[in-house]
Write a protein that holds these residues in place. Sequence first.
Motif, PDB file in Angstrom:
ATOM      1  N   ASP A 177      12.145 -11.334   9.822  1.00  0.00           N
ATOM      2  CA  ASP A 177      11.550 -12.197   8.923  1.00  0.00           C
ATOM      3  C   ASP A 177      11.856 -11.292   7.588  1.00  0.00           C
ATOM      4  N   CYS A 178      12.971 -11.392   7.013  1.00  0.00           N
ATOM      5  CA  CYS A 178      13.377 -10.514   5.968  1.00  0.00           C
ATOM      6  C   CYS A 178      12.522 -11.119   4.478  1.00  0.00           C
ATOM      7  N   THR A 179      12.392 -12.537   4.319  1.00  0.00           N
ATOM      8  CA  THR A 179      11.518 -13.143   3.326  1.00  0.00           C
ATOM      9  C   THR A 179      10.351 -12.981   3.378  1.00  0.00           C
ATOM     10  N   SER A 180       9.401 -12.338   4.412  1.00  0.00           N
ATOM     11  CA  SER A 180       8.017 -12.543   4.556  1.00  0.00           C
ATOM     12  C   SER A 180       7.175 -11.712   3.336  1.00  0.00           C
ATOM     13  N   GLY A 181       6.272 -12.430   2.869  1.00  0.00           N
ATOM     14  CA  GLY A 181       5.562 -11.685   1.678  1.00  0.00           C
ATOM     15  C   GLY A 181       4.426 -10.978   2.398  1.00  0.00           C
ATOM     16  N   PHE A 182       4.061 -10.971   3.363  1.00  0.00           N
ATOM     17  CA  PHE A 182       2.909 -10.412   3.918  1.00  0.00           C
ATOM     18  C   PHE A 182       3.110  -9.184   4.871  1.00  0.00           C
ATOM     19  N   VAL A 183       3.066  -8.019   4.031  1.00  0.00           N
ATOM     20  CA  VAL A 183       3.918  -6.567   4.190  1.00  0.00           C
ATOM     21  C   VAL A 183       3.058  -5.699   3.868  1.00  0.00           C
ATOM     22  N   GLY A 184       3.026  -4.525   4.697  1.00  0.00           N
ATOM     23  CA  GLY A 184       2.365  -3.037   4.622  1.00  0.00           C
ATOM     24  C   GLY A 184       3.484  -2.027   4.314  1.00  0.00           C
ATOM     25  N   TYR A 185       3.039  -1.353   3.340  1.00  0.00           N
ATOM     26  CA  TYR A 185       3.980  -0.237   2.938  1.00  0.00           C
ATOM     27  C   TYR A 185       3.118   0.965   3.091  1.00  0.00           C
ATOM     28  N   ASP A 186       3.780   2.032   3.356  1.00  0.00           N
ATOM     29  CA  ASP A 186       3.261   3.265   3.378  1.00  0.00           C
ATOM     30  C   ASP A 186       3.533   3.945   1.899  1.00  0.00           C
ATOM     31  N   THR A 187       2.564   4.216   1.053  1.00  0.00           N
ATOM     32  CA  THR A 187       2.932   4.452  -0.212  1.00  0.00           C
ATOM     33  C   THR A 187       3.711   5.906  -0.492  1.00  0.00           C
ATOM     34  N   GLY A 188       3.703   6.686   0.750  1.00  0.00           N
ATOM     35  CA  GLY A 188       4.734   7.991   0.716  1.00  0.00           C
ATOM     36  C   GLY A 188       6.059   7.420   0.400  1.00  0.00           C
ATOM     37  N   ALA A 189       6.475   6.459   1.032  1.00  0.00           N
ATOM     38  CA  ALA A 189       7.693   5.913   1.226  1.00  0.00           C
ATOM     39  C   ALA A 189       8.134   5.299  -0.224  1.00  0.00           C
ATOM     40  N   LEU A 190       7.017   4.809  -0.912  1.00  0.00           N
ATOM     41  CA  LEU A 190       7.481   3.884  -2.150  1.00  0.00           C
ATOM     42  C   LEU A 190       7.607   5.039  -3.299  1.00  0.00           C
ATOM     43  N   LYS A 191       6.852   6.052  -2.983  1.00  0.00           N
ATOM     44  CA  LYS A 191       7.239   7.128  -4.016  1.00  0.00           C
ATOM     45  C   LYS A 191       8.746   7.459  -3.984  1.00  0.00           C
ATOM     46  N   ASN A 192       9.453   7.368  -2.990  1.00  0.00           N
ATOM     47  CA  ASN A 192      10.995   7.908  -2.904  1.00  0.00           C
ATOM     48  C   ASN A 192      11.723   6.713  -3.234  1.00  0.00           C
ATOM     49  N   ILE A 193      11.302   5.752  -3.738  1.00  0.00           N
ATOM     50  CA  ILE A 193      12.269   4.408  -4.188  1.00  0.00           C
ATOM     51  C   ILE A 193      11.737   4.335  -5.731  1.00  0.00           C
ATOM     52  N   LEU A 207       0.049   3.841  -6.432  1.00  0.00           N
ATOM     53  CA  LEU A 207       0.438   5.377  -6.514  1.00  0.00           C
ATOM     54  C   LEU A 207      -0.356   6.280  -7.373  1.00  0.00           C
ATOM     55  N   LYS A 208      -0.664   5.739  -8.605  1.00  0.00           N
ATOM     56  CA  LYS A 208      -1.611   6.315  -9.552  1.00  0.00           C
ATOM     57  C   LYS A 208      -2.991   6.739  -8.998  1.00  0.00           C
ATOM     58  N   TYR A 209      -3.496   5.994  -8.337  1.00  0.00           N
ATOM     59  CA  TYR A 209      -5.150   6.244  -7.776  1.00  0.00           C
ATOM     60  C   TYR A 209      -4.827   6.724  -6.069  1.00  0.00           C
ATOM     61  N   ASP A 210      -3.701   7.027  -5.544  1.00  0.00           N
ATOM     62  CA  ASP A 210      -3.527   7.837  -4.333  1.00  0.00           C
ATOM     63  C   ASP A 210      -4.131   6.847  -3.219  1.00  0.00           C
ATOM     64  N   TYR A 211      -3.594   5.786  -3.147  1.00  0.00           N
ATOM     65  CA  TYR A 211      -3.782   4.853  -1.878  1.00  0.00           C
ATOM     66  C   TYR A 211      -2.753   5.413  -0.907  1.00  0.00           C
ATOM     67  N   ASP A 212      -3.322   5.400   0.152  1.00  0.00           N
ATOM     68  CA  ASP A 212      -2.286   5.858   1.568  1.00  0.00           C
ATOM     69  C   ASP A 212      -1.368   4.547   1.939  1.00  0.00           C
ATOM     70  N   SER A 213      -1.862   3.345   1.692  1.00  0.00           N
ATOM     71  CA  SER A 213      -1.152   2.096   2.189  1.00  0.00           C
ATOM     72  C   SER A 213      -1.522   0.975   1.197  1.00  0.00           C
ATOM     73  N   ILE A 214      -0.616  -0.150   1.538  1.00  0.00           N
ATOM     74  CA  ILE A 214      -0.682  -1.103   0.589  1.00  0.00           C
ATOM     75  C   ILE A 214      -0.151  -2.337   1.521  1.00  0.00           C
ATOM     76  N   ILE A 215      -1.077  -3.383   1.356  1.00  0.00           N
ATOM     77  CA  ILE A 215      -0.668  -4.946   2.148  1.00  0.00           C
ATOM     78  C   ILE A 215      -0.492  -5.724   0.901  1.00  0.00           C
ATOM     79  N   THR A 216       0.701  -6.339   0.639  1.00  0.00           N
ATOM     80  CA  THR A 216       0.787  -7.498   0.079  1.00  0.00           C
ATOM     81  C   THR A 216       0.771  -8.886   0.639  1.00  0.00           C
ATOM     82  N   MET A 217       0.029  -9.742   0.262  1.00  0.00           N
ATOM     83  CA  MET A 217      -0.107 -11.058   0.737  1.00  0.00           C
ATOM     84  C   MET A 217      -0.104 -12.097  -0.400  1.00  0.00           C
TER      85      MET A 217
END
Length: 242
Positions: free
Chosen positions: A162-178, A89-99
Amino acid sequence: MYYSNLIITMKSLVIIPTYNEKDNIEKLIKEIFYLNFNLDLLIIDDNSPDGTGDIVEKLKVRNEKLKIIHREKKLGLGTAYIRGFKFALKYDYDSIITMDADLSHDPKYIPEFVNRLKDYHLVVGSRYISNGGIVGWPLHRKILSHLGNLYARTVTGLPIKDCTSGFVGYDTGALKNINLDEIHSEGYGFQIELKYRVFKKNYKISELPIVFIDRIAGKSKISKKIIFEALLLVFKLRFFPK
């Protein structure tokens, strides 16, 4: 190369927490950058005694797109991801992938995660939809995982297989509202809670089929305590929301 025909202009960050992954981390990093894709990679290392952080530091010298945050001790998966999200969020990425760092998540899926994040706020790498799967798990572990996901889905109402999956993509715009500072869960619990918070905000969700391959090298960090805490958290999320 997987999805090499995609032209994607989003600024994306892959986040990988590590603790004692020296046998896997260099291979994983090379596979991610072999994609020749528009992304940066952030390793968050919890002062691994085996020297995982040192390996990343050496690789970072030759690759400006590789970044690392060193934490003073083992602080857990959830806090590592929160740290990574705040970096994004600080460096203005558009999307995040966790793995995961153990090679159980194949980097070849990353371009499709990013591509889907053009239209969705949350993309879940799913083992439990058509064309997804698991390689290397004994039958009892597969059954426990299925039952755990069924429980989480039934109690929370999450429309995700798959609620417990750790391979996930997030839109940073959504994370700003959490409110990320409200999330204190770990392991499976963290994976469920963040998906649930995105879902409760009525954001668009997609599941991408992945084949999960059990780790070959290194030791799993999942314990019975983490599993029990996840089961309890699911109940709290549904009936005692903050």
